[in-house]
Scaffold this active site. Structure first.
Site, PDB file in Angstrom:
ATOM      1  N   HIS A  15       0.809  -1.219   0.000  1.00  0.00           N
ATOM      2  CA  HIS A  15       0.000   0.000   0.000  1.00  0.00           C
ATOM      3  C   HIS A  15       0.847   1.275   0.000  1.00  0.00           C
ATOM      4  CE1 HIS A  15      -3.232  -2.733   0.499  1.00  0.00           C
ATOM      5  NE2 HIS A  15      -2.867  -3.077   1.718  1.00  0.00           N
ATOM      6  N   CYS A  32      -6.654  -7.396   3.611  1.00  0.00           N
ATOM      7  CA  CYS A  32      -7.895  -7.353   4.386  1.00  0.00           C
ATOM      8  C   CYS A  32      -9.016  -8.122   3.697  1.00  0.00           C
ATOM      9  CB  CYS A  32      -8.323  -5.909   4.626  1.00  0.00           C
ATOM     10  SG  CYS A  32      -8.476  -4.945   3.112  1.00  0.00           S
TER      11      CYS A  32
END
Length: 456
Positions: free
Chosen positions: A10, A42
């Site tokens: 990320h 996630c």
């Protein structure tokens, strides 16, 4: 300008995208041990549970996209050494074993984190898995197809999401954690206990307050032994937590005790021209006013963006974080921001709290739902430092509102008088955010009255 980026999930992805826009002529070398970038870990539980059918949809950027824009993507490359003073690193091609040196002008460390793996006897048995990256996700799916007894070790967000996914897939699931209750880092007991009840109602065995001491099996795991019992296991997923992946820079860059790199508000490390972002570093916490290790994708994206903007000159400050997060388990919609009461006390803050449990609409409405909301605030200043919500209806966005409040130092008095709309379809005349703050104010007024009576 030669820019080296170590790691590309990320924070790395955000940094590269922004550098390409801000400095289109920069020479960017990216070093990534995996063969993919930007994986949304996630989503692993959603993949396991069948909500997400195609794991490839859990990516939002690709190697090919970066290469088309001129980025040198060194995939399956491990950085084995880095001299931050000489501005040189050495990387190994994990497929061929070839070693090569690279020079840079600016270094961006976005090396992320790695699952904590306690030295437990038998941990090398087959079907004891980690849960972090794309390879882990595929392996969990593959190995869970033909097993019945699944043990999840670790009752944080990832652990409880996997428990739900495995249970809904018809597995016999045991959840083990050394703490006495689940989600204790994120929620106070009144918010975690409804989830525990739902697990028990669905047959999940909660082995809480227990520490894993051994894995047993012949080749493949068959049993998990704790200090209080033993549990059959065809598959074990370890979700104990994460630690910063920063060993490469130990002794070269200032870090917290856990290895998280310390950065200033412009994402600069203690070494000139070296920046860090994401799960490998600490982030300023607006609730505690101290740097904290809060490995969240949201923090990583913000920090990666900031690195790019501050690469040449310090122009954009990090606004700090509240560690805001959300969770959906069965019918429970949960979110939290800032500190729980116990976390605030451990951080040295003197806090109190106010809670409400009420229908969110006027009672004359034909359909309704109960909202449970808690506010944690500093006693001396009345500054809000934390909040939690749980409901069968979705009020998680209210926690985003309170996150903004914490970031701006909002007090309970200011929240109590904040202008929120009223419409019977959505809320009561006194909004639940106003309501919980008014209750906190009433509590503080009672304290003042009691003190005055004592002094009189």
């Amino acid at each position: 300008m030669r820019v080296a980026v170590i790691g590309c999930t990320h924070a790395g992805t955000a940094a590269i995208n922004n550098i390409l826009n801000l400095y289109p002529h920069a020479q960017i070398d990216v070093f990534e041990k995996n063969d993919n970038v930007s994986f949304l870990s996630c989503g692993i539980a959603l993949y396991v549970g069948g909500v997400v059918e195609d794991a490839n949809s859990l990516f939002y950027a690709s190697v090919e996209q970066f290469e088309q824009r001129g980025v040198n993507m060194h995939m399956n490359h491990e950085v084995v050494s880095c001299d931050v003073n000489e501005k040189q690193l050495q990387a190994r091609d994990m497929k061929t074993g070839e070693m090569k040196d690279y020079q840079y002008d600016k270094l961006i460390i976005t090396s992320g984190s790695w699952p904590i793996t306690p030295p437990i006897p038998g941990a090398d048995l087959e079907n004891i898995l980690l849960c972090k990256n794309f390879a882990h996700a595929k392996e969990i799916i593959q190995r869970s197809e033909n097993v019945q007894n699944v043990v999840v070790v670790g009752a944080g967000y990832i652990g409880v999401e996997l428990v739900e996914a495995f249970e809904e897939n018809g597995k016999n699931v045991t959840l083990i954690d050394s703490e006495e209750r689940i989600l204790n880092r994120y929620l106070d007991e009144s918010f975690s206990s409804p989830v525990e009840t739902s697990f028990k109602e669905r047959g999940v065995e909660l082995a809480l307050g227990q520490t894993v001491s051994e894995f047993e099996g012949t080749g493949t795991v068959q049993k998990v032994i704790t200090d209080k019992g033993e549990y059959n296991a065809d598959l074990v997923v370890m979700c104990v937590g994460f630690r910063p992946n920063t060993g490469l820079f130990e002794g070269q860059i200032d870090m917290l005790g856990n290895g998280a790199i310390i950065v200033d508000e412009y994402m600069r490390t203690s070494v000139e021209d070296v920046y860090a972002a994401g799960d490998c570093c600490a982030v300023p916490n607006n609730a505690t006013k101290q740097p904290s290790y809060i490995p969240l994708a949201t923090n990583a994206v913000r920090m990666g963006t900031l690195v790019a903007h501050n690469l040449m000159n310090p122009v954009l400050k990090h606004p700090g974080t509240q560690g805001t997060s959300g969770l959906k388990i069965y019918n429970h919609n949960i979110a939290s921001t800032g500190l729980t009461e116990s976390a605030a006390t451990m951080a040295g803050l003197s806090v109190a709290s106010a809670s409400i449990e009420d229908n969110y609409r006027p009672e004359f409405m034909p359909e309704n739902a109960v909202i449970q909301l808690k506010l944690v605030y500093e006693i001396e200043t009345h500054r809000i430092v934390g909040a939690q919500v749980i409901s069968d209806a979705d009020f998680t966005q209210s926690i985003n509102t309170l996150s903004v409040g914490i970031a701006n130092g909002m007090t309970i008095e200011e929240l109590a008088l904040t202008d929120f709309f009223f419409q019977p379809h959505f809320n009561k005349p006194v909004n639940f955010l106003n309501q919980v703050a008014l209750k906190a104010m009433a509590q503080e007024s009672e304290k003042v009255k009691d003190e005055e009576q004592v002094s009189a």
